[in-house]
Design a protein around this motif. Structure first.
Motif, PDB file in Angstrom:
ATOM      1  N   LYS A   2      19.162 101.337 -39.458  1.00 23.91           N
ATOM      2  CA  LYS A   2      18.373 100.134 -39.718  1.00 23.91           C
ATOM      3  C   LYS A   2      19.128  99.189 -40.645  1.00 23.91           C
ATOM      4  CE  LYS A   2      13.799 102.262 -39.158  1.00 23.91           C
ATOM      5  NZ  LYS A   2      12.554 102.675 -39.866  1.00 23.91           N
ATOM      6  N   HIS A   3      19.766  99.747 -41.673  1.00 21.31           N
ATOM      7  CA  HIS A   3      20.517  98.923 -42.610  1.00 21.31           C
ATOM      8  C   HIS A   3      21.702  98.254 -41.923  1.00 21.31           C
ATOM      9  CE1 HIS A   3      18.901 101.695 -46.013  1.00 21.31           C
ATOM     10  NE2 HIS A   3      18.050 100.726 -45.710  1.00 21.31           N
ATOM     11  N   VAL A   4      22.380  98.974 -41.054  1.00 24.02           N
ATOM     12  CA  VAL A   4      23.503  98.399 -40.310  1.00 24.02           C
ATOM     13  C   VAL A   4      23.011  97.256 -39.427  1.00 24.02           C
ATOM     14  CG1 VAL A   4      25.246  98.829 -38.532  1.00 24.02           C
ATOM     15  CG2 VAL A   4      24.882 100.514 -40.346  1.00 24.02           C
ATOM     16  N   ALA A   5      21.911  97.487 -38.720  1.00 25.85           N
ATOM     17  CA  ALA A   5      21.355  96.464 -37.836  1.00 25.85           C
ATOM     18  C   ALA A   5      20.989  95.201 -38.617  1.00 25.85           C
ATOM     19  CB  ALA A   5      20.132  97.014 -37.113  1.00 25.85           C
ATOM     20  N   VAL A  10      21.512  92.323 -35.789  1.00 28.92           N
ATOM     21  CA  VAL A  10      21.258  92.775 -34.421  1.00 28.92           C
ATOM     22  C   VAL A  10      20.124  93.795 -34.448  1.00 28.92           C
ATOM     23  CG1 VAL A  10      23.656  92.403 -33.732  1.00 28.92           C
ATOM     24  CG2 VAL A  10      22.955  94.652 -34.592  1.00 28.92           C
ATOM     25  N   GLY A  11      19.717  94.244 -33.260  1.00 28.59           N
ATOM     26  CA  GLY A  11      18.698  95.262 -33.173  1.00 28.59           C
ATOM     27  C   GLY A  11      19.291  96.667 -33.293  1.00 28.59           C
ATOM     28  N   ILE A  12      18.416  97.645 -33.556  1.00 31.62           N
ATOM     29  CA  ILE A  12      18.866  99.029 -33.710  1.00 31.62           C
ATOM     30  C   ILE A  12      19.501  99.541 -32.423  1.00 31.62           C
ATOM     31  CG2 ILE A  12      18.063 101.405 -34.038  1.00 31.62           C
ATOM     32  CD1 ILE A  12      16.046 100.366 -36.036  1.00 31.62           C
ATOM     33  N   LYS A  13      18.954  99.149 -31.278  1.00 36.40           N
ATOM     34  CA  LYS A  13      19.525  99.606 -30.006  1.00 36.40           C
ATOM     35  C   LYS A  13      20.955  99.118 -29.831  1.00 36.40           C
ATOM     36  CE  LYS A  13      15.254 100.255 -27.391  1.00 36.40           C
ATOM     37  NZ  LYS A  13      14.488  99.856 -26.176  1.00 36.40           N
ATOM     38  N   THR A  14      21.236  97.907 -30.306  1.00 40.40           N
ATOM     39  CA  THR A  14      22.604  97.388 -30.216  1.00 40.40           C
ATOM     40  C   THR A  14      23.546  98.220 -31.069  1.00 40.40           C
ATOM     41  OG1 THR A  14      21.789  95.138 -29.829  1.00 40.40           O
ATOM     42  CG2 THR A  14      24.068  95.361 -30.596  1.00 40.40           C
ATOM     43  N   GLY A  24      27.668  96.670 -22.380  1.00 36.86           N
ATOM     44  CA  GLY A  24      26.539  95.751 -22.530  1.00 36.86           C
ATOM     45  C   GLY A  24      26.484  95.066 -23.872  1.00 36.86           C
ATOM     46  N   VAL A  25      27.581  95.151 -24.658  1.00 39.90           N
ATOM     47  CA  VAL A  25      27.621  94.501 -25.974  1.00 39.90           C
ATOM     48  C   VAL A  25      28.862  93.612 -26.014  1.00 39.90           C
ATOM     49  CG1 VAL A  25      27.699  94.811 -28.471  1.00 39.90           C
ATOM     50  CG2 VAL A  25      26.525  96.505 -27.051  1.00 39.90           C
ATOM     51  N   SER A  26      28.681  92.352 -26.430  1.00 37.70           N
ATOM     52  CA  SER A  26      29.828  91.435 -26.503  1.00 37.70           C
ATOM     53  C   SER A  26      30.801  91.904 -27.587  1.00 37.70           C
ATOM     54  CB  SER A  26      29.356  90.017 -26.812  1.00 37.70           C
ATOM     55  OG  SER A  26      28.892  89.928 -28.141  1.00 37.70           O
ATOM     56  N   GLU A  27      32.048  91.491 -27.458  1.00 34.58           N
ATOM     57  CA  GLU A  27      33.055  91.909 -28.429  1.00 34.58           C
ATOM     58  C   GLU A  27      32.754  91.364 -29.818  1.00 34.58           C
ATOM     59  OE1 GLU A  27      36.134  93.987 -29.974  1.00 34.58           O
ATOM     60  OE2 GLU A  27      35.181  94.165 -27.994  1.00 34.58           O
ATOM     61  N   ASP A  28      32.240  90.135 -29.883  1.00 27.96           N
ATOM     62  CA  ASP A  28      31.895  89.540 -31.180  1.00 27.96           C
ATOM     63  C   ASP A  28      30.807  90.368 -31.868  1.00 27.96           C
ATOM     64  OD1 ASP A  28      31.892  87.267 -33.162  1.00 27.96           O
ATOM     65  OD2 ASP A  28      29.803  87.197 -32.476  1.00 27.96           O
ATOM     66  N   THR A  29      29.780  90.738 -31.094  1.00 24.42           N
ATOM     67  CA  THR A  29      28.691  91.547 -31.662  1.00 24.42           C
ATOM     68  C   THR A  29      29.199  92.927 -32.069  1.00 24.42           C
ATOM     69  OG1 THR A  29      27.046  90.398 -30.310  1.00 24.42           O
ATOM     70  CG2 THR A  29      26.436  92.548 -31.192  1.00 24.42           C
ATOM     71  N   ARG A  32      30.928  92.697 -35.378  1.00 19.85           N
ATOM     72  CA  ARG A  32      29.982  92.510 -36.485  1.00 19.85           C
ATOM     73  C   ARG A  32      29.347  93.845 -36.875  1.00 19.85           C
ATOM     74  NH1 ARG A  32      27.393  88.407 -33.739  1.00 19.85           N
ATOM     75  NH2 ARG A  32      25.342  89.384 -34.079  1.00 19.85           N
ATOM     76  N   VAL A  33      28.993  94.630 -35.872  1.00 21.20           N
ATOM     77  CA  VAL A  33      28.382  95.939 -36.140  1.00 21.20           C
ATOM     78  C   VAL A  33      29.387  96.868 -36.827  1.00 21.20           C
ATOM     79  CG1 VAL A  33      27.444  98.025 -35.077  1.00 21.20           C
ATOM     80  CG2 VAL A  33      26.682  95.773 -34.294  1.00 21.20           C
ATOM     81  N   LEU A  34      30.618  96.877 -36.345  1.00 25.29           N
ATOM     82  CA  LEU A  34      31.630  97.761 -36.931  1.00 25.29           C
ATOM     83  C   LEU A  34      31.943  97.369 -38.374  1.00 25.29           C
ATOM     84  CD1 LEU A  34      34.080  98.198 -33.915  1.00 25.29           C
ATOM     85  CD2 LEU A  34      32.416  99.860 -34.803  1.00 25.29           C
TER      86      LEU A  34
END
Length: 332
Positions: A2-5, A10-14, A24-29, A32-34
């Motif tokens: 949840k904290h990462v999202a 983004v959402g938790i599923k992402t 199903g996830v763009s490289e930009d997104t 950001r998550v990483l």
């Protein structure tokens, strides 16, 4: 998660898709998550789902050793298994191979499997990368080598004093030309054993400037070759101090091949099976890995059970066991 999202927007599923390397996830997104996972020191928890369902710990410990095939490591492993089995705790063991990068990867692998604690022999210059785990009260116990960069329980022997005892023993039998065969100098225990050896020679009034020292003997073959060269030199040693069991094996092979087993004295650091059945029996500085393993089990269980006392370093005494090879007198 949840904290990462939240941090990545983004959402938790992402976050789940990125961490599981799903499409199903763009490289930009994805980036950001990483970046968010790095900022929060987040790692995918492979056991989280089952833990939510069971509400229990994993009843497992991660054990990192120099090599599970080394007799010293194997005895520690067995002592830990025997002690922890009484609590129904499984021990997952891995070989470090004295590789700093491998150390961090294996520790990370243990953490992803949500072990209840870590018992570690390390090689990296610093274990500060484990500070977040300590902050989360992850039980940590270090064995054989003390941690750098963090404070945690450690179970070690006094390597310098053990080496000094071996050196005193050889000096007492008339030896002054004593060769030192050591492991890699980036290994903490190897440095300490070399220090104890040289300091004891100095205390006995033996000049250390010309002492035959061969470092980097990380396996039996390297040690054997070093002894072959020493015996062929203009001033071959009358005695050898081998600083760990694999080195001792190489020394024994070289001495036997040269017909020098009863002429050149030998003291090895680490005991090993059948050492008393050789001719002559091998004099050793015994570390008692069974005691190290039992004490490490005691400390990790105490930490798991909530012990929050200040970390301590526990020293297991070494013991000189005379069997014959270290009692060969100098002929010079």
């Amino acid at each position: 998660m949840k904290h990462v999202a939240s941090l990545a927007g983004v959402g938790i599923k992402t976050v789940s898709r990125v961490m599981n390397d799903e499409p199903g996830v763009s490289e930009d997104t994805r980036q950001r998550v990483l970046r968010a996972t790095e900022q929060l020191n987040y790692e995918l928890d492979m056991a989280a789902g089952s833990l939510r369902r069971t509400g229990r710990a994993t009843a497992s410990i991660g054990l990192l050793l120099p090599s599970v095939s080394n007799p010293f490591s194997a005895e520690i492993h067995r002592a830990l298994e025997d002690a922890l089995a009484e609590r129904g705790i499984a021990v997952f063991a891995a070989s470090l191979d004295d590789d700093a990068e491998r150390e961090r990867k294996l520790v990370s692998a243990f953490m992803r499997r949500r072990v209840d604690g870590l018992i570690l022999t390390t090689i990296a210059r610093s274990q500060a990368y484990l500070a977040p785990e300590l902050a989360r009260n992850m039980p940590l116990v270090f064995i054989d080598r003390e941690p750098m960069g963090i404070d945690a329980d450690a179970i070690v022997v006094d390597n310098a004093e053990g080496a000094a005892a071996a050196t005193r023993h050889l000096i007492a039998h008339g030896h002054r030309n004593i060769a030192f065969l050591g492991d890699r100098t980036d290994i903490q225990t190897a440095r300490e054993r070399r220090r104890g050896f040289l300091e004891e020679l100095g205390r006995a009034g033996v000049a250390t400037v010309d002492v035959p020292i061969r470092s980097g003997c990380h396996d039996e073959n390297a040690a054997r070759q070093a002894v072959v060269e020493l015996l062929a030199s203009d001033n071959p040693p009358t005695a050898i101090f081998a600083s760990q069991n694999l080195v001792t094996f190489g020394v024994l092979r070289a001495l036997r091949e040269a017909g020098a087993s009863k002429r050149v004295a030998l003291v090895g650091f680490d005991d090993f099976p059948l050492a008393d059945l050789l001719d002559p029996g091998v004099t050793v500085i015994a570390q008692h890995p069974d005691r190290i393993g039992a004490l490490a089990a005691e400390r990790i269980l105490a930490r798991i059970d909530g012990d929050r006392s200040e970390p301590r370093t526990y020293i297991v005494p070494t013991e000189l066991i005379a069997r014959g090879s270290g009692e060969i007198h100098s002929n010079q």
